[in-house]
Design a protein around this motif. Structure first.
Motif, PDB file in Angstrom:
ATOM      1  N   PHE A   1      76.076  23.826  37.426  1.00  9.88           N
ATOM      2  CA  PHE A   1      75.239  24.042  38.612  1.00  9.88           C
ATOM      3  C   PHE A   1      74.370  22.826  38.917  1.00  9.88           C
ATOM      4  O   PHE A   1      74.157  22.488  40.082  1.00  9.88           O
ATOM      5  N   ILE A   2      73.878  22.157  37.887  1.00 12.38           N
ATOM      6  CA  ILE A   2      73.104  20.932  38.124  1.00 12.38           C
ATOM      7  C   ILE A   2      74.004  19.875  38.756  1.00 12.38           C
ATOM      8  O   ILE A   2      73.603  19.180  39.687  1.00 12.38           O
ATOM      9  N   ASN A   3      75.238  19.790  38.292  1.00 19.06           N
ATOM     10  CA  ASN A   3      76.184  18.853  38.885  1.00 19.06           C
ATOM     11  C   ASN A   3      76.450  19.183  40.351  1.00 19.06           C
ATOM     12  O   ASN A   3      76.647  18.287  41.166  1.00 19.06           O
TER      13      ASN A   3
ATOM     14  N   LEU B   1      69.428  20.855  26.361  1.00 17.78           N
ATOM     15  CA  LEU B   1      70.318  19.921  27.061  1.00 17.78           C
ATOM     16  C   LEU B   1      69.619  18.591  27.296  1.00 17.78           C
ATOM     17  O   LEU B   1      70.239  17.525  27.184  1.00 17.78           O
ATOM     18  N   GLU B   2      68.331  18.640  27.583  1.00 13.82           N
ATOM     19  CA  GLU B   2      67.564  17.411  27.764  1.00 13.82           C
ATOM     20  C   GLU B   2      67.443  16.650  26.443  1.00 13.82           C
ATOM     21  O   GLU B   2      67.611  15.430  26.393  1.00 13.82           O
TER      22      GLU B   2
ATOM     23  N   LEU C   1      71.934  15.181  27.947  1.00 13.72           N
ATOM     24  CA  LEU C   1      72.912  15.565  28.963  1.00 13.72           C
ATOM     25  C   LEU C   1      72.259  15.705  30.338  1.00 13.72           C
ATOM     26  O   LEU C   1      72.922  15.513  31.358  1.00 13.72           O
ATOM     27  N   ILE C   2      70.985  16.068  30.352  1.00 16.46           N
ATOM     28  CA  ILE C   2      70.240  16.169  31.607  1.00 16.46           C
ATOM     29  C   ILE C   2      68.906  15.460  31.434  1.00 16.46           C
ATOM     30  O   ILE C   2      68.460  15.210  30.312  1.00 16.46           O
ATOM     31  N   GLU C   3      68.288  15.152  32.574  1.00 21.72           N
ATOM     32  CA  GLU C   3      66.940  14.607  32.544  1.00 21.72           C
ATOM     33  C   GLU C   3      66.082  15.404  33.506  1.00 21.72           C
ATOM     34  O   GLU C   3      66.569  15.938  34.507  1.00 21.72           O
ATOM     35  N   LYS C   4      64.814  15.497  33.161  1.00 23.20           N
ATOM     36  CA  LYS C   4      63.868  16.257  33.956  1.00 23.20           C
ATOM     37  C   LYS C   4      62.919  15.286  34.632  1.00 23.20           C
ATOM     38  O   LYS C   4      62.386  14.388  33.996  1.00 23.20           O
ATOM     39  N   LYS C   5      62.744  15.485  35.935  1.00 26.96           N
ATOM     40  CA  LYS C   5      61.781  14.677  36.678  1.00 26.96           C
ATOM     41  C   LYS C   5      60.678  15.609  37.156  1.00 26.96           C
ATOM     42  O   LYS C   5      60.947  16.628  37.795  1.00 26.96           O
ATOM     43  N   ILE C   6      59.445  15.252  36.828  1.00 28.17           N
ATOM     44  CA  ILE C   6      58.285  16.036  37.231  1.00 28.17           C
ATOM     45  C   ILE C   6      57.566  15.267  38.326  1.00 28.17           C
ATOM     46  O   ILE C   6      57.188  14.108  38.142  1.00 28.17           O
ATOM     47  N   PHE C   7      57.412  15.920  39.473  1.00 30.44           N
ATOM     48  CA  PHE C   7      56.733  15.301  40.607  1.00 30.44           C
ATOM     49  C   PHE C   7      55.246  15.658  40.558  1.00 30.44           C
ATOM     50  O   PHE C   7      54.887  16.806  40.298  1.00 30.44           O
ATOM     51  N   ALA C   8      54.396  14.675  40.815  1.00 29.57           N
ATOM     52  CA  ALA C   8      52.949  14.868  40.770  1.00 29.57           C
ATOM     53  C   ALA C   8      52.457  15.428  42.099  1.00 29.57           C
ATOM     54  O   ALA C   8      51.841  14.735  42.903  1.00 29.57           O
TER      55      ALA C   8
ATOM     56  N   THR D   1      72.450  13.131  33.292  1.00 36.61           N
ATOM     57  CA  THR D   1      72.401  11.736  32.864  1.00 36.61           C
ATOM     58  C   THR D   1      73.813  11.166  33.000  1.00 36.61           C
ATOM     59  O   THR D   1      74.780  11.929  33.157  1.00 36.61           O
ATOM     60  N   PRO D   2      73.967   9.861  32.918  1.00 37.52           N
ATOM     61  CA  PRO D   2      75.336   9.314  32.898  1.00 37.52           C
ATOM     62  C   PRO D   2      76.186   9.926  31.779  1.00 37.52           C
ATOM     63  O   PRO D   2      77.362  10.236  31.984  1.00 37.52           O
ATOM     64  N   PHE D   3      75.575  10.163  30.621  1.00 35.19           N
ATOM     65  CA  PHE D   3      76.278  10.811  29.510  1.00 35.19           C
ATOM     66  C   PHE D   3      76.655  12.242  29.888  1.00 35.19           C
ATOM     67  O   PHE D   3      77.763  12.697  29.606  1.00 35.19           O
TER      68      PHE D   3
END
Length: 121
Positions: free
Chosen positions: A32-34, A62-63, A67-74, A85-87
């Protein structure tokens, strides 16, 4: 951190894959992330049977396995998005192949699963 009940066994590729991908929702989360569903609320809607807590635990795993990365917006309220992630992108063709195999064998697999559930009761 929780203590493991079963010791790690990392003797072959299948053991390594199991350690990274086993979890009821992990493969679906990656898929689903993909597909572009990046916010936790979107993922929760895509997998309504999973509790928010379980999804968070599996997203964190997963992080941790890159396999995934999390971005937190301020911003207020806080906004979080997940991306592969590329991996993580390297596993998507394999998940696709597994899904295709499941689709091609859907009736047989469903019958086998349902028959085993009935005999287990």
């Amino acid at each position: 951190m929780r203590e493991r009940k079963v010791p790690l066994n990392l003797n072959c590729g299948l053991d390594l894959i199991g350690e990274v991908l086993y979890g009821k929702w992990k493969i679906r989360l990656l898929w689903f992330i993909n597909e572009g569903h990046k916010r936790p609320s979107e993922l929760q809607r895509k997998i309504p049977d999973a509790s928010r807590r379980v999804l968070n635990v599996q997203l964190n795993e997963l992080e941790a396995h890159d396999l995934i990365e999390k971005k937190i917006f301020a911003v207020v309220p806080p906004k979080v998005e997940y991306s592969l992630t590329p991996f993580g992108k390297t596993i998507i063709p394999i998940i696709g192949a597994l899904g295709k195999w499941g689709d091609e064998n859907e009736n047989r697999l469903r019958d086998l699963i349902l028959n085993n559930k009935i005999s287990d009761q």
